[in-house]
Design an enzyme around this catalytic site. Structure first.
Site, mmCIF file in Angstrom:
data_model
loop_
_atom_site.group_PDB
_atom_site.id
_atom_site.type_symbol
_atom_site.label_atom_id
_atom_site.label_comp_id
_atom_site.label_asym_id
_atom_site.label_seq_id
_atom_site.Cartn_x
_atom_site.Cartn_y
_atom_site.Cartn_z
ATOM 1 N N ASP A 174 61.044 83.099 7.739
ATOM 2 C CA ASP A 174 59.801 82.875 6.999
ATOM 3 C C ASP A 174 58.899 84.060 7.243
ATOM 4 O O ASP A 174 58.718 84.490 8.380
ATOM 5 C CB ASP A 174 59.112 81.579 7.448
ATOM 6 C CG ASP A 174 58.041 81.122 6.454
ATOM 7 O OD1 ASP A 174 58.302 80.149 5.719
ATOM 8 O OD2 ASP A 174 56.958 81.749 6.394
ATOM 9 N N CYS A 280 57.879 72.415 -4.639
ATOM 10 C CA CYS A 280 57.236 71.109 -4.681
ATOM 11 C C CYS A 280 56.143 71.102 -5.739
ATOM 12 O O CYS A 280 55.044 70.622 -5.537
ATOM 13 C CB CYS A 280 56.716 70.688 -3.311
ATOM 14 S SG CYS A 280 55.648 71.891 -2.520
HETATM 15 C C1 LIG Z 1 57.342 75.603 0.582
HETATM 16 S S1 LIG Z 1 57.123 76.468 2.061
HETATM 17 C C2 LIG Z 1 58.655 76.174 2.893
HETATM 18 C C3 LIG Z 1 58.807 74.809 3.482
HETATM 19 C C4 LIG Z 1 60.002 74.637 4.381
HETATM 20 N N1 LIG Z 1 61.232 75.026 3.693
HETATM 21 C C5 LIG Z 1 60.148 73.265 4.921
HETATM 22 O O1 LIG Z 1 60.952 72.494 4.383
HETATM 23 O O2 LIG Z 1 59.469 72.914 5.878
HETATM 24 C C6 LIG Z 1 57.193 78.140 1.571
HETATM 25 C C7 LIG Z 1 57.210 79.145 2.690
HETATM 26 O O3 LIG Z 1 57.473 80.428 2.155
HETATM 27 C C8 LIG Z 1 56.892 81.388 3.023
HETATM 28 N N2 LIG Z 1 56.849 82.666 2.295
HETATM 29 C C9 LIG Z 1 55.922 83.103 1.439
HETATM 30 N N3 LIG Z 1 56.239 84.320 0.970
HETATM 31 C C10 LIG Z 1 57.405 84.661 1.571
HETATM 32 C C11 LIG Z 1 58.239 85.792 1.504
HETATM 33 N N4 LIG Z 1 57.934 86.831 0.716
HETATM 34 N N5 LIG Z 1 59.345 85.810 2.248
HETATM 35 C C12 LIG Z 1 59.655 84.755 3.028
HETATM 36 N N6 LIG Z 1 58.900 83.653 3.131
HETATM 37 C C13 LIG Z 1 57.792 83.616 2.411
HETATM 38 C C14 LIG Z 1 55.573 80.779 3.382
HETATM 39 O O4 LIG Z 1 55.119 81.291 4.604
HETATM 40 C C15 LIG Z 1 55.927 79.292 3.454
HETATM 41 O O5 LIG Z 1 56.129 78.888 4.778
#
Ligand SMILES: C[S@@+](CC[C@H](N)C(=O)[O-])C[C@H]1O[C@@H](n2cnc3c(N)ncnc32)[C@H](O)[C@@H]1O
Lengths: 354, 271
Positions: A174, A280
């Site tokens: 992440d 989501c």
């Molecule tokens: C919807 S949340 C993920 C939830 C997680 N999969 C869970 O089930 O608990 C999206 C995540 O993407 C991360 N994110 C945002 N931009 C990103 C990037 N360019 N590369 C990797 N992660 C990223 C954010 O920090 C965030 O934690």
């Protein structure tokens, strides 16, 4: 005076609602009022059961009236749904049931108590949207698979995938450092140390969009759970809200970021490997459109041929627990409903043919 | 006031005619059938205290004076046996006060028949409620009369609750006094009102008007929200399933209970 109390003129939550009223009314039609009301009402949780915990929580939860929705499938779901191609059936070695997620029955509004640590300090269950387990089930991890969770924090889906105990090597990423720290905390509260050692599991904080430059054609399974407008959060909480005026640019850029993340995920998968894209949000632009563009781009720019895997056999099994949107062009979507207030969750599964 | 004195005289007159004994015979004289007279006699003899019989007579006469016939009088007393014990002078003051508030013959009779408890409410309490409706809620005198006629129980409602309900409908729903009266709002509890309103609001079918009273959608009328049974409300107004509304009501009940506990806690703190 009580009702006229000073309120912020345009709090992000109302901006979000205005935005959704405009777009989802068109997209969901008659379904929207019902979904809207569910979004604005208290959500339901699922208790992701922790197989690593020593506590007798399962019996306890069942005594309270919960049931594991994954085992408690719609019996008719076992009968082949109207799909003909044999490769679209669930594989014989489906590990789904290693994941258990308990929910209170339809219409029951009982809340879960917070989980308590067992004698080893591990928590018995993780509370999350039960519909969030579906992308993990759809990923269909098999024994020994190399798996990448590209946007993993705070780790609900990571934890669900770990429950199968069959992942060969697990890459958990992440970009947000602070959220990765939270993810590590979650892992340590649920998983024994011997499962978290470096040769089994690696936690990183890279920019996921660049993953294709680091590691290509590597993973059997890739979960791309992208950042999105998090519809439920956006209409309920003003804090950390993407509809805040100051974040307009970031919000407008989401579909592009999502596309780049999915592209990176596709490149990271090996030929024959499978990718699950999930969000989501109910937004077509962040869901179906992103997947469609990715399929095109993969072919044009990278010569990767992708096949959309039909998830209907899966959703069919769980239609007792969730409301699925009808007539989605690509992928499946759980829509919130007051009696089963889970979601929204969109998911789409792709298989790399080349 | 001339009218009122006349009535009082009439009351005295009737009282004298049937006084001093409450007997089956005197009840028959008043026009009650034998069984009706038995009922009343039984009811009165169950009341303890020496003055019961005397008060009973004054109650009966007061009700006759309002123009109720024997069977309605009996019904009223069955609904509200407390009336047997109210003093004659109090009854007179109370009816006089209600008349002064605009409940003239036909309406007063209907109000008492429908809600006899109104005659057990002290004049002071009624006056306070009326003052509240006039000054806090800015209803006109005629509107207050209408409220008393359509929802007499309003006078005994907790003032805080009443204020909350008024403000909810005025500010949150954007409904003005005239429409509140027309839709007989005060017949409903705050919970009944906001349950339906919140459901519509969350479904996107009701909007709080802005400062200029504007909304993007056309809100359903208060009357059409309140004065329909649940099935009609769901099929015609909310366009939702009974299952959804059932869950919604349980969720709201819990939400409000928790809100109350919280604000209760806060108030206790600030005291
Ligand atoms: C919807 S949340 C993920 C939830 C997680 N999969 C869970 O089930 O608990 C999206 C995540 O993407 C991360 N994110 C945002 N931009 C990103 C990037 N360019 N590369 C990797 N992660 C990223 C954010 O920090 C965030 O934690």
């Amino acid at each position: 005076e009580k009702w006229a109390a000073t309120r912020v003129k345009h709090p992000p939550t109302s901006l979000a609602l205005q935005h959704f009223d405009a777009t989802y009314n068109v997209q969901l039609g008659q379904l929207w009022p019902s979904v809207r009301c569910a979004l604005l009402s208290e959500r339901k949780y699922g208790a992701l059961f922790n197989n690593f915990s020593q506590d007798a929580v399962l019996a306890d939860l069942e005594a309270q009236g919960c049931r594991d929705f994954i085992r408690d499938m719609d019996t008719e779901g076992r009968r082949a749904p109207p799909v003909d191609t044999e490769h679209q059936q669930l594989p014989p070695l489906w590990l789904g049931p290693d994941i258990r997620c308990l929910v209170f029955p339809r219409g029951d509004i009982t809340r879960f108590k917070p989980a308590r640590p067992d004698t080893y300090g591990l928590l018995g269950y993780y509370l999350m949207d039960a519909a969030s387990v579906l992308p993990c089930l759809a990923l269909d991890v098999q024994e020994g698979h190399n798996v990448l969770d590209l946007c993993a924090a705070p780790g609900g889906k990571t934890l669900a995938l770990l429950q199968t105990q069959s992942i060969g090597f697990f890459c958990v990423n992440d970009m947000s450092v602070s959220r990765t720290l939270r993810l590590r905390k979650v892992l340590h509260s649920y998983v024994p140390k011997q499962f978290l050692i470096e040769d089994k599991l690696r936690v990183t904080s890279f920019d996921g969009t660049k993953w294709g430059d680091i590691e290509r054609n590597t993973f059997d399974r890739v979960l791309v759970d992208v950042p999105c407008t998090t519809d439920r959060h956006s209409v309920m909480e003003d804090d950390n809200n993407i509809f805040n005026k100051s974040r307009t640019a970031e919000r407008r850029r989401l579909p592009q970021l999502q596309l780049e993340l999915l592209m990176a995920g596709i490149e990271a998968a090996c030929p024959g490997g499978e990718i699950v894209y999930s969000t989501c949000t109910l937004s077509q632009i962040q869901n179906v459109s992103v997947v469609e563009q990715a399929i095109c781009l993969a072919q044009e720019n990278h010569g990767i041929h992708l096949q959309v895997v039909d998830l209907q056999p899966l959703t069919h099994m769980f239609r007792k627990t969730f409301h699925f949107a009808p007539d989605l062009h690509i992928g499946e979507m759980v829509v919130p409903h007051l009696a089963a207030n889970f979601g929204p969750i969109y998911m789409c599964k792709l298989r790399r043919l080349t | 006031t001339l009218q009122v004195t006349q009535h009082n005289q009439e009351v005295h007159h009737v009282s004298r005619r049937s006084a001093p004994e409450l007997s089956l015979h005197s009840l028959a004289d008043m026009g009650f059938s034998e069984t009706q007279a038995d009922c009343i006699y039984d009811a009165v003899s169950k009341i303890r205290g020496g003055s019961a019989a005397r008060h009973a007579l004054s109650a009966l006469t007061a009700l006759f004076v309002l123009g109720l016939n024997p069977s309605s009088v009996l019904k009223v007393l069955e609904k509200c046996p407390e009336l047997y014990t109210v003093k004659e002078s109090q009854l007179q003051q109370r009816t006089a006060n209600l008349r002064k508030l605009g409940l003239v013959e036909g309406s007063l009779q209907r109000v008492v028949a429908h809600y006899p408890q109104i005659l057990t409410v002290p004049v002071k309490t009624v006056k306070r409620a009326v003052l509240f409706l006039r000054e806090k809620c800015l209803f006109t005198a005629q509107q207050v009369t209408d409220i008393l006629r359509d929802s007499p129980a309003t006078v005994v409602e907790n003032m805080g609750q009443l204020e909350y309900k008024f403000q909810y409908v005025y500010f949150r729903m954007g409904v003005k006094q005239a429409e509140m009266v027309k839709s007989r709002l005060f017949r409903f509890t705050l919970d009944e009102v906001r349950q339906r309103h919140c459901f519509l609001e969350r479904r996107g079918l009701y909007q709080t008007p802005d400062k200029n009273g504007q909304t993007i959608i056309i809100n359903p009328k208060l009357d059409g929200i309140l004065h329909v049974d649940q099935d009609t409300f769901l099929t015609q107004v909310a366009k939702a399933s009974a299952e959804e509304y059932d869950v919604f009501k349980r969720l709201m009940a819990r939400e409000w209970r928790e809100e109350e506990q919280q604000s209760g806690g806060l108030e206790a703190d600030s005291d």
